[in-house]
Design a protein around this motif. Structure first.
Motif, PDB file in Angstrom:
ATOM      1  N   GLN A 138      80.514   7.989  55.230  1.00 37.42           N
ATOM      2  CA  GLN A 138      79.182   8.142  55.810  1.00 37.42           C
ATOM      3  C   GLN A 138      78.860   9.595  56.117  1.00 37.42           C
ATOM      4  O   GLN A 138      77.702  10.011  56.064  1.00 37.42           O
ATOM      5  CB  GLN A 138      79.075   7.278  57.073  1.00 37.42           C
ATOM      6  N   LEU A 139      79.883  10.382  56.401  1.00 36.39           N
ATOM      7  CA  LEU A 139      79.659  11.813  56.613  1.00 36.39           C
ATOM      8  C   LEU A 139      79.149  12.483  55.338  1.00 36.39           C
ATOM      9  O   LEU A 139      78.303  13.376  55.397  1.00 36.39           O
ATOM     10  CB  LEU A 139      80.946  12.496  57.081  1.00 36.39           C
ATOM     11  N   VAL A 140      79.677  12.060  54.205  1.00 35.15           N
ATOM     12  CA  VAL A 140      79.207  12.610  52.923  1.00 35.15           C
ATOM     13  C   VAL A 140      77.727  12.280  52.729  1.00 35.15           C
ATOM     14  O   VAL A 140      76.927  13.142  52.331  1.00 35.15           O
ATOM     15  CB  VAL A 140      80.047  12.056  51.755  1.00 35.15           C
ATOM     16  N   THR A 141      77.358  11.047  53.041  1.00 35.34           N
ATOM     17  CA  THR A 141      75.952  10.652  52.938  1.00 35.34           C
ATOM     18  C   THR A 141      75.092  11.448  53.912  1.00 35.34           C
ATOM     19  O   THR A 141      74.017  11.950  53.564  1.00 35.34           O
ATOM     20  CB  THR A 141      75.801   9.148  53.223  1.00 35.34           C
ATOM     21  N   GLY A 142      75.573  11.578  55.146  1.00 34.81           N
ATOM     22  CA  GLY A 142      74.808  12.273  56.174  1.00 34.81           C
ATOM     23  C   GLY A 142      74.569  13.729  55.851  1.00 34.81           C
ATOM     24  O   GLY A 142      73.439  14.225  55.983  1.00 34.81           O
ATOM     25  N   VAL A 143      75.606  14.430  55.421  1.00 37.42           N
ATOM     26  CA  VAL A 143      75.437  15.858  55.137  1.00 37.42           C
ATOM     27  C   VAL A 143      74.582  16.060  53.890  1.00 37.42           C
ATOM     28  O   VAL A 143      73.877  17.069  53.767  1.00 37.42           O
ATOM     29  CB  VAL A 143      76.808  16.556  55.008  1.00 37.42           C
ATOM     30  N   GLY A 144      74.599  15.091  52.975  1.00 37.22           N
ATOM     31  CA  GLY A 144      73.724  15.175  51.812  1.00 37.22           C
ATOM     32  C   GLY A 144      72.260  15.113  52.222  1.00 37.22           C
ATOM     33  O   GLY A 144      71.421  15.863  51.701  1.00 37.22           O
ATOM     34  N   LEU A 145      71.952  14.249  53.170  1.00 37.90           N
ATOM     35  CA  LEU A 145      70.580  14.160  53.682  1.00 37.90           C
ATOM     36  C   LEU A 145      70.196  15.437  54.416  1.00 37.90           C
ATOM     37  O   LEU A 145      69.082  15.952  54.263  1.00 37.90           O
ATOM     38  CB  LEU A 145      70.459  12.966  54.628  1.00 37.90           C
ATOM     39  N   LEU A 146      71.128  15.968  55.196  1.00 43.11           N
ATOM     40  CA  LEU A 146      70.855  17.209  55.929  1.00 43.11           C
ATOM     41  C   LEU A 146      70.590  18.361  54.970  1.00 43.11           C
ATOM     42  O   LEU A 146      69.658  19.151  55.175  1.00 43.11           O
ATOM     43  CB  LEU A 146      72.040  17.533  56.842  1.00 43.11           C
ATOM     44  N   ALA A 147      71.381  18.467  53.919  1.00 41.91           N
ATOM     45  CA  ALA A 147      71.186  19.540  52.940  1.00 41.91           C
ATOM     46  C   ALA A 147      69.837  19.402  52.248  1.00 41.91           C
ATOM     47  O   ALA A 147      69.139  20.399  52.006  1.00 41.91           O
ATOM     48  CB  ALA A 147      72.316  19.518  51.910  1.00 41.91           C
ATOM     49  N   THR A 148      69.445  18.171  51.928  1.00 45.03           N
ATOM     50  CA  THR A 148      68.166  17.947  51.272  1.00 45.03           C
ATOM     51  C   THR A 148      67.006  18.335  52.174  1.00 45.03           C
ATOM     52  O   THR A 148      65.967  18.824  51.710  1.00 45.03           O
ATOM     53  CB  THR A 148      68.039  16.470  50.848  1.00 45.03           C
ATOM     54  N   MET A 149      67.168  18.135  53.478  1.00 43.52           N
ATOM     55  CA  MET A 149      66.110  18.464  54.430  1.00 43.52           C
ATOM     56  C   MET A 149      65.720  19.935  54.374  1.00 43.52           C
ATOM     57  O   MET A 149      64.551  20.280  54.583  1.00 43.52           O
ATOM     58  CB  MET A 149      66.552  18.132  55.859  1.00 43.52           C
ATOM     59  N   LEU A 150      66.675  20.800  54.107  1.00 48.14           N
ATOM     60  CA  LEU A 150      66.407  22.239  54.175  1.00 48.14           C
ATOM     61  C   LEU A 150      65.320  22.673  53.200  1.00 48.14           C
ATOM     62  O   LEU A 150      64.539  23.569  53.498  1.00 48.14           O
ATOM     63  CB  LEU A 150      67.699  23.022  53.908  1.00 48.14           C
ATOM     64  N   GLY A 151      65.272  22.040  52.031  1.00 51.71           N
ATOM     65  CA  GLY A 151      64.279  22.432  51.034  1.00 51.71           C
ATOM     66  C   GLY A 151      63.113  21.483  50.922  1.00 51.71           C
ATOM     67  O   GLY A 151      62.320  21.581  49.974  1.00 51.71           O
ATOM     68  N   ALA A 152      62.994  20.554  51.884  1.00 52.84           N
ATOM     69  CA  ALA A 152      61.963  19.526  51.799  1.00 52.84           C
ATOM     70  C   ALA A 152      60.692  19.949  52.528  1.00 52.84           C
ATOM     71  O   ALA A 152      60.695  20.850  53.362  1.00 52.84           O
ATOM     72  CB  ALA A 152      62.493  18.217  52.381  1.00 52.84           C
ATOM     73  N   SER A 153      59.613  19.253  52.215  1.00 55.08           N
ATOM     74  CA  SER A 153      58.346  19.471  52.920  1.00 55.08           C
ATOM     75  C   SER A 153      58.442  18.857  54.316  1.00 55.08           C
ATOM     76  O   SER A 153      59.329  18.041  54.580  1.00 55.08           O
ATOM     77  CB  SER A 153      57.202  18.804  52.153  1.00 55.08           C
ATOM     78  N   PRO A 154      57.523  19.223  55.226  1.00 56.30           N
ATOM     79  CA  PRO A 154      57.551  18.639  56.575  1.00 56.30           C
ATOM     80  C   PRO A 154      57.515  17.109  56.561  1.00 56.30           C
ATOM     81  O   PRO A 154      58.235  16.464  57.334  1.00 56.30           O
ATOM     82  CB  PRO A 154      56.297  19.223  57.227  1.00 56.30           C
ATOM     83  N   GLU A 155      56.704  16.535  55.695  1.00 52.27           N
ATOM     84  CA  GLU A 155      56.614  15.076  55.634  1.00 52.27           C
ATOM     85  C   GLU A 155      57.919  14.474  55.127  1.00 52.27           C
ATOM     86  O   GLU A 155      58.402  13.453  55.647  1.00 52.27           O
ATOM     87  CB  GLU A 155      55.468  14.645  54.718  1.00 52.27           C
ATOM     88  N   GLU A 156      58.488  15.084  54.098  1.00 50.41           N
ATOM     89  CA  GLU A 156      59.752  14.595  53.552  1.00 50.41           C
ATOM     90  C   GLU A 156      60.868  14.724  54.583  1.00 50.41           C
ATOM     91  O   GLU A 156      61.758  13.865  54.652  1.00 50.41           O
ATOM     92  CB  GLU A 156      60.109  15.379  52.285  1.00 50.41           C
ATOM     93  N   ARG A 157      60.823  15.777  55.377  1.00 53.36           N
ATOM     94  CA  ARG A 157      61.855  15.980  56.384  1.00 53.36           C
ATOM     95  C   ARG A 157      61.874  14.846  57.409  1.00 53.36           C
ATOM     96  O   ARG A 157      62.937  14.426  57.858  1.00 53.36           O
ATOM     97  CB  ARG A 157      61.650  17.322  57.094  1.00 53.36           C
ATOM     98  N   VAL A 158      60.702  14.362  57.782  1.00 53.23           N
ATOM     99  CA  VAL A 158      60.641  13.256  58.743  1.00 53.23           C
ATOM    100  C   VAL A 158      61.335  12.026  58.170  1.00 53.23           C
ATOM    101  O   VAL A 158      62.137  11.366  58.854  1.00 53.23           O
ATOM    102  CB  VAL A 158      59.183  12.935  59.114  1.00 53.23           C
ATOM    103  N   ALA A 159      61.056  11.707  56.917  1.00 52.73           N
ATOM    104  CA  ALA A 159      61.674  10.543  56.281  1.00 52.73           C
ATOM    105  C   ALA A 159      63.185  10.726  56.153  1.00 52.73           C
ATOM    106  O   ALA A 159      63.960   9.785  56.390  1.00 52.73           O
ATOM    107  CB  ALA A 159      61.044  10.307  54.906  1.00 52.73           C
TER     108      ALA A 159
END
Length: 209
Positions: free
Chosen positions: A21-42
């Motif tokens: 689950q840590l692998v999944t979690g950090v993948g989401l966190l990494a994706t957030m950095l380059g995402a739009s504000p709306e995408e970041r909320v999701a």
């Protein structure tokens, strides 16, 4: 009712599930950095869900410890490992939450790249941890793992110091500096939690030797 051997996933299965689950979690966190504000909320909401799932696995470890008469390692050690993995997930979730709550949508490129480096260190820590967990039954064989996590934590320390230095020299609004500093420090705490976990495995290996 006396202690017994509970049915269901073993301690090793549960710790492996936490690590995955840590692998999944950090993948989401990494994706957030380059995402739009709306995408970041999701993405933040998805990260919350992963964190909640991690909490449930941690609770399963505690329940199994309370029901088990015989455990593969000391109870305190197993509880420590589960708690440190839970800390890693909690800190990832906190970082993602702060990014959204603080509205960090326009981070200077040089600061953003350094924060991404911190997250990359966490990504490698999570990957190494997930790969190592199937071998936890023989902790003496995991020396390369805890050495690598220690190396990654040192790399994370250097990234943390560089990021703070760049942030303080950025000329940003003081409030923005404080907000970014909060995120940077949470990421550093997460790297420390990975090292604490690896040190726990090393401690078990010493006891088992």
């Amino acid at each position: 009712m006396g202690l017994r051997s509970p049915e269901g996933p073993t301690f090793f299965d549960l710790l492996s599930a936490q690590a995955d689950q840590l692998v999944t979690g950090v993948g989401l966190l990494a994706t957030m950095l380059g995402a739009s504000p709306e995408e970041r909320v999701a993405l933040r909401d998805q990260l919350h869900e992963v964190e909640h799932a991690g909490d449930e696995v941690n609770h399963q470890v505690v329940r199994r410890l309370n029901l088990s008469f015989v455990t593969p390692f000391d109870r305190e050690d197993l509880g420590f490992l589960a708690a440190r993995l839970d800390d890693c997930m909690d800190l990832m979730d906190e970082a993602g939450d702060l990014i959204v709550l603080y509205g960090l949508n326009e981070i200077p490129d040089d600061v953003s790249e350094l924060i991404a480096h911190q997250v990359d260190v966490l990504t490698r820590c999570a990957d190494q941890t997930a790969k190592a967990m199937p071998g936890l039954k023989s902790p003496l064989d995991l020396r390369e793992y805890w050495v690598e996590i220690n190396r990654l934590e040192n790399e994370g320390d250097q990234a943390y110091r560089r990021t703070l230095t760049t942030l303080f020299d950025s000329g940003l609004d003081p409030v923005m500096i404080i907000k970014l500093k909060d995120v940077i420090e949470v990421l550093e705490s997460c790297a420390d939690a990975f090292e604490d976990f690896a040190n726990g495995i090393e401690s078990i290996a010493v006891k088992e030797s």
